[in-house]
Motif scaffolding. Structure first.
Motif, short mmCIF file in Angstrom:
data_model
loop_
_atom_site.label_atom_id
_atom_site.label_comp_id
_atom_site.label_asym_id
_atom_site.label_seq_id
_atom_site.Cartn_x
_atom_site.Cartn_y
_atom_site.Cartn_z
N ARG A 183 46.18 50.70 42.77
CA ARG A 183 44.96 51.10 42.00
C ARG A 183 44.31 49.69 41.89
O ARG A 183 43.21 49.91 41.01
CB ARG A 183 45.34 51.74 40.83
CG ARG A 183 46.14 52.90 40.69
CD ARG A 183 46.78 53.50 39.72
NE ARG A 183 45.57 53.76 38.74
CZ ARG A 183 45.78 54.20 37.34
NH1 ARG A 183 47.05 54.22 37.00
NH2 ARG A 183 44.58 54.45 36.46
N GLY A 184 44.38 48.66 42.64
CA GLY A 184 43.56 47.49 42.54
C GLY A 184 43.94 46.72 41.19
O GLY A 184 42.93 45.82 40.65
N ARG A 185 45.26 46.95 40.87
CA ARG A 185 45.22 45.97 39.61
C ARG A 185 46.37 45.04 39.98
O ARG A 185 47.10 44.88 40.76
CB ARG A 185 46.04 46.83 38.39
CG ARG A 185 45.08 48.04 37.93
CD ARG A 185 45.99 49.07 37.06
NE ARG A 185 47.32 49.55 37.66
CZ ARG A 185 47.84 50.58 37.24
NH1 ARG A 185 47.64 51.09 36.05
NH2 ARG A 185 48.69 51.03 38.20
N TYR A 186 46.25 43.82 38.98
CA TYR A 186 47.03 42.51 39.32
C TYR A 186 48.26 42.79 39.23
O TYR A 186 48.91 43.53 38.32
CB TYR A 186 46.60 41.48 38.51
CG TYR A 186 45.16 40.68 38.50
CD1 TYR A 186 45.02 39.64 39.73
CD2 TYR A 186 43.97 41.23 38.12
CE1 TYR A 186 43.88 39.21 40.13
CE2 TYR A 186 42.83 40.42 38.20
CZ TYR A 186 42.71 39.56 39.47
OH TYR A 186 41.52 38.72 39.70
N ARG A 210 37.20 43.28 37.39
CA ARG A 210 35.95 43.09 36.61
C ARG A 210 36.48 43.01 35.07
O ARG A 210 35.85 42.80 34.16
CB ARG A 210 35.03 44.04 36.79
CG ARG A 210 34.47 44.36 38.21
CD ARG A 210 33.43 42.80 38.35
NE ARG A 210 32.41 43.10 37.25
CZ ARG A 210 31.46 43.60 37.46
NH1 ARG A 210 31.23 44.58 38.29
NH2 ARG A 210 30.49 43.56 36.47
N GLU A 211 37.80 43.30 34.61
CA GLU A 211 38.13 43.62 33.48
C GLU A 211 38.43 42.29 33.12
O GLU A 211 38.56 41.72 31.78
CB GLU A 211 39.29 44.48 33.33
CG GLU A 211 38.98 46.12 33.35
CD GLU A 211 40.30 46.94 33.34
OE1 GLU A 211 40.28 47.86 32.51
OE2 GLU A 211 41.34 46.56 34.01
N VAL A 212 38.97 41.63 34.13
CA VAL A 212 39.53 39.98 33.69
C VAL A 212 38.08 39.19 33.83
O VAL A 212 38.02 38.26 33.04
CB VAL A 212 40.53 39.67 34.83
CG1 VAL A 212 41.05 38.18 34.43
CG2 VAL A 212 41.94 40.73 34.52
N LEU A 213 37.51 39.17 34.76
CA LEU A 213 36.17 38.39 35.08
C LEU A 213 34.94 39.25 35.39
O LEU A 213 34.43 39.45 36.18
CB LEU A 213 36.37 37.79 36.29
CG LEU A 213 37.93 36.77 36.71
CD1 LEU A 213 37.89 36.26 38.05
CD2 LEU A 213 37.86 35.55 35.43
N LEU A 220 33.02 41.96 44.18
CA LEU A 220 34.58 41.28 44.36
C LEU A 220 35.53 42.47 43.91
O LEU A 220 36.66 42.58 44.22
CB LEU A 220 34.55 40.24 43.51
CG LEU A 220 35.94 39.55 43.48
CD1 LEU A 220 36.21 38.92 44.78
CD2 LEU A 220 36.21 38.63 42.37
N GLU A 221 35.12 43.66 43.20
CA GLU A 221 35.87 44.64 43.16
C GLU A 221 35.59 45.95 44.11
O GLU A 221 36.64 46.58 44.45
CB GLU A 221 35.72 45.25 41.47
CG GLU A 221 36.68 46.13 40.97
CD GLU A 221 36.42 46.34 39.65
OE1 GLU A 221 35.75 47.46 39.19
OE2 GLU A 221 37.29 45.63 38.70
#
Length: 855
Positions: A183-186, A210-213, A220-221
């Motif tokens: 799901r594209g999460r770290y 985008r939640e982090v940066l 980038l997302e």
């Protein structure tokens, strides 16, 4: 199978999260509610998960009897499935491990997971060290199904070592490494990426980019989402933005690859992230340098293509916009265009009001400079004008609106430029200690500002433009001077001549070419004859115009001596050779005698004349060629200029011209002569002026050619016999009275009796001199044109001279009377002696009635 010594297995409680050994992606306990089918499916999935390690997977019933034996077990231990089904679990191992194997089964029956290091036995009796795991599953009726796997201990050691190496690389690698879930999460990231982002690892896990940066480029997302969706890897995709790690914008290179599970399912994404800000800046700097160099090269090739100030200004605007600036304002002092003043001084005469302005904002064709109204803002600002005087550029990030508050308008009020904010560079137009104007390069606020290197580029292309403009200014002044000189040296008016009508065109070269040395002349000679001269000095500019003036003056002087055409060219040739610098010229000299209808012609390196006969046929006169004037000896010393005579029919037209009329880049001289001949044949029959226009128009001689062009047309008409009279006089004193009687009678016939007294007196003097000082035979000729012409000839070629008679002298006053009473008079030698002639204007016969221009 032998008995095995008792071994206590390692026990793992139900609340233990499971053994997380090296190389595992999932090792949590599976003890719970379910069925044997559930166990079968789980066993197959586990076999796929651990396929990187050689493993034996199997399933036991609640009593520890083998009920399922997978293919990978056959490959690791060597026993066939049919050989193992139905045997007790411990039968797989060495005898000394039987007890330990049984205790592991008992532990699972009690509800625990079991793990132990045992030695499996192959059909050949060889021992294979394995790491064994047992897990239980209880169905709804309380029955226990045990499934397990035995991993190769050797493979586990290898994987553990490899995992340690990978972990070390993951943490120590200077490039950012990241793993995302499906799901594209770290999921995981290394220390390098932690430093790049400026946030600890804990603030990344479970979140999207985008939640982090939030300050990063949205791409980038989007990029990893696209890779997750399509599976197409991305390599070296660059993006920019801001992170907590730095206050300045950074640029990163990212590469992504999708990750897949054992059954091909998407389980996440791996990525490499590298900070390439320095590389990006270096590349941008290199690209900027290449762009600026290309702009300078473009300016060098496209500016200064013509010696014209306005054209150079348009070329500068075309080069600068839009490649370098969004808009350009070029202000040129009006004095640059004023041909009457001297060189522009080194002082910027502030405030500047008289100027021409070119404004180009990148759309449409580049306009011409127009006269502007009002003062130049930068000439009234002392700071800017001082920098302009020093030859330095002025740069303002606030735009020219910081100084120029008022718009620039043309003299008719049209708005040319409204000062705005943005970025501006002002560069003076300096050339040869002369300040010609100023150039304003402007970028709008939304465009990137000018860099320090851009100021150097602005100065470079402006300097080139200034030099080209100054070259055009100086050339224009020199060309104007040469043109004025040349036109002053050419005939200002053509006199009315008997038997000849003339029309002419002189067209200097275009603005891109200097003035040449073309000249022409129509000279009235004695005996109603007319000299027609056309020449061309080789060379251009003021010097050529000056040399042309010398040749023309000399030709007029020699014509007054009544020399033959060949003699005139010979003397001109000597003149050209005697000049301080050897100057060559071509020339054609022709004399038309309306009394005889003959044309005598000589030429020196010049194209032959064309003759349009009354019947419409056109042809060139076959005049013998000779070298150009100014050769003056050498290989051509033995060359003799020749004169050739032609009988010219009445109402014929003669065309004399320079090579500029018939020769051009796309047409050789022979072809041009042929075209001109065809044009003459179709000329209007009643107008020489219209014929000149037709020839010059069709040949493209419009003042925009590379060479001067001269055309001289002459239409000839001989004098009718009833307007001519000729007598041979006897060598007797009575011949004087006889001559007076003949003159008086002929003047009555011609209705010119008013001239009789003067004509008889002058004829008496000339005939008396011929009989007294000359040699027989003596002749008397009279011609009636728009004036009276009288000629007295004898066989002695000694020319008489006017002398001042003393009071006591009885003679010597005859030529003084002729000089005082005749409109024009003169002498000339012939092949048979000499002729003394005089003219009397119609209706004029008294003292003082002479024309100003005597031959």
């Amino acid at each position: 199978m032998s008995d095995a010594p008792e071994q206590q297995p390692h026990r793992e409680r139900q609340d233990n999260p499971g053994w997380r050994g090296p190389g595992w992606a999932m090792t949590t306990s599976v003890f719970g509610q379910g069925s044997e089918n559930d166990a079968q499916r789980h066993l197959g999935r586990m076999a796929g998960v651990i396929e990187r390690v050689r493993s034996a997977t199997f399933m036991l019933d609640g009593d520890g009897v083998i009920r399922e034996y997978r293919l990978n077990a056959e490959e690791l231990l060597g026993w066939q499935r049919t050989e193992m089904i139905g045997k007790p679990f411990h039968a797989m191992f060495r005898g000394e491990d039987f007890a330990a194997a049984d205790r592991m089964v008992q532990a699972v029956q009690s509800g625990d997971d079991a793990r132990g290091a045992l030695g499996a036995v192959t059909p050949k009796g060889a021992s294979v060290p394995v790491d064994v795991h047992l897990m239980g599953l209880r169905d709804g009726e309380g029955h226990v199904v045990v499934f397990g796997y035995a991993n190769s201990a050797e493979d586990l050691v290898r994987i553990t070592r490899d995992r340690a190496v990978l972990d070390s690389l993951f943490e120590q690698f200077p490039v950012g490494i990241v793993v995302y879930d499906e799901r594209g999460r770290y999921v995981r990231l290394n220390r390098a990426l932690e430093r790049i982002n400026g946030l600890p690892v804990s603030e990344h896990i479970g979140k999207r980019v985008r939640e982090v940066l939030p300050g990063l480029d949205p791409r980038l997302e989007e990029i990893p989402d696209e890779v997750l969706r399509t599976g197409i890897p991305v390599v070296d995709e660059q993006y920019g933005g801001f992170t907590p790690a730095s206050d300045e914008e950074r640029v990163w290179s990212v590469s992504y690859n999708r990750l897949h599970g054992p059954e091909g399912e998407v389980i996440g994404l791996s990525g490499l992230i590298l900070d390439v800000t320095d590389r990006h800046r270096a590349a941008a700097a290199a690209a900027g340098a290449r762009r600026r160099l290309a702009l300078v090269n473009k300016a060098g090739s496209r500016m200064g293509t013509a010696l014209d100030v306005e054209r150079t200004a348009r070329e500068l605007a075309d080069v600068a916009v839009p490649d370098f600036a969004d808009a350009i304002v070029i202000e040129i002092k009006e004095e640059v265009f004023d041909e009457r003043i001297g060189p522009v001084g080194p002082v910027w005469l502030a405030p500047v009001r008289r100027r021409r302005v070119l404004v180009h904002q990148g759309f449409g064709a580049v306009p011409d400079p127009v006269r502007a109204e009002g003062f130049s803002a930068w000439s009234t600002d002392s700071d800017i004008s001082d920098r302009m005087l020093d030859g330095a550029a002025w740069h303002s990030s606030a735009g020219i609106s910081a100084v120029a508050k008022e718009p620039i308008r043309s003299v008719d009020g049209t708005l040319l430029w409204q000062p705005t904010g943005g970025d501006s560079i002002l560069v003076p137009l300096w050339a040869r200690e002369a300040l010609l104007g100023v150039v304003h390069f402007h970028r709008h606020p939304e465009s990137p500002p000018f860099e320090p290197e851009d100021i150097e580029v602005a100065e470079e292309i402006t300097t080139r433009a200034a030099v080209s403009m100054d070259n055009g200014r100086l050339y224009y002044r020199e060309r104007t001077t040469a043109l004025m000189l040349q036109r002053a040296l050419l005939p200002q008016r053509i006199p009315s001549l008997p038997g000849v009508q003339v029309a002419y065109r002189y067209l200097p070269g275009s603005v891109g070419a200097e003035v040449g040395g073309d000249w022409f002349d129509v000279i009235q000679l004695s005996g109603a004859r007319v000299a027609l001269v056309v020449g061309d000095v080789m060379g251009v500019g003021v010097r050529a115009a000056g040399i042309m003036g010398q040749f023309r003056t000399a030709a007029r002087t020699l014509a007054g001596l009544d020399l033959s055409p060949a003699q005139v060219l010979h003397q001109l040739d000597e003149l050209g050779a005697s000049l301080s610098e050897n100057h060559l010229a071509t020339c054609i000299y022709a004399v038309y005698d309306p009394a005889t209808g003959k044309l005598a012609v000589s030429r020196a390196g010049h194209p032959p004349p064309l003759l349009l006969a009354p019947d419409g046929t056109v042809g060139g006169l076959d005049v013998p060629p000779s070298p150009p004037l100014g050769v003056g000896g050498g290989a051509y010393r033995s060359w003799v200029f020749e004169t050739k005579e032609f009988d010219i029919p009445d109402r014929s037209r003669l065309a004399f011209y320079t090579d500029g009329m018939v020769e051009d880049k796309g047409r050789d001289i022979d072809e041009g002569i042929g075209v001109m001949a065809a044009l003459l044949a179709n000329c209007p029959p009643d107008s020489l002026e219209e014929c000149c226009d037709a020839v010059t128009d069709v040949l493209g001689i419009t003042g925009d050619t590379s060479d001067d062009a001269t055309l001289l047309l002459a239409q000839v008409q001989s004098i009718p016999p009833d307007r001519k009279a000729h007598w041979q006089l006897d060598a007797h004193p009575s011949a004087v009275s006889d001559a007076r009687r003949k003159v008086r009678t002929k003047l009555v016939d011609w209705d010119m009796s008013s001239l009789s007294d003067t004509a008889e007196l002058l004829v008496s003097e000339l005939v008396t001199n011929a009989q007294r000082y000359g040699r027989s035979p003596v002749s008397l000729d009279m011609l009636k044109t728009d004036r009276l012409l009288v000629e007295v000839g004898d066989a002695l070629d000694v020319v008489p001279q006017v002398r001042r008679a003393q009071e006591t002298d009885e003679g010597g006053r005859g030529l003084q009377l002729v000089n005082q009473l005749a409109t024009r008079w003169g002498t000339r030698t012939t092949g048979n002696g000499k002729i003394v002639w005089f003219e009397l204007a119609t209706g004029e016969g008294g003292l003082g009635q002479r024309e100003d221009s005597r031959g």
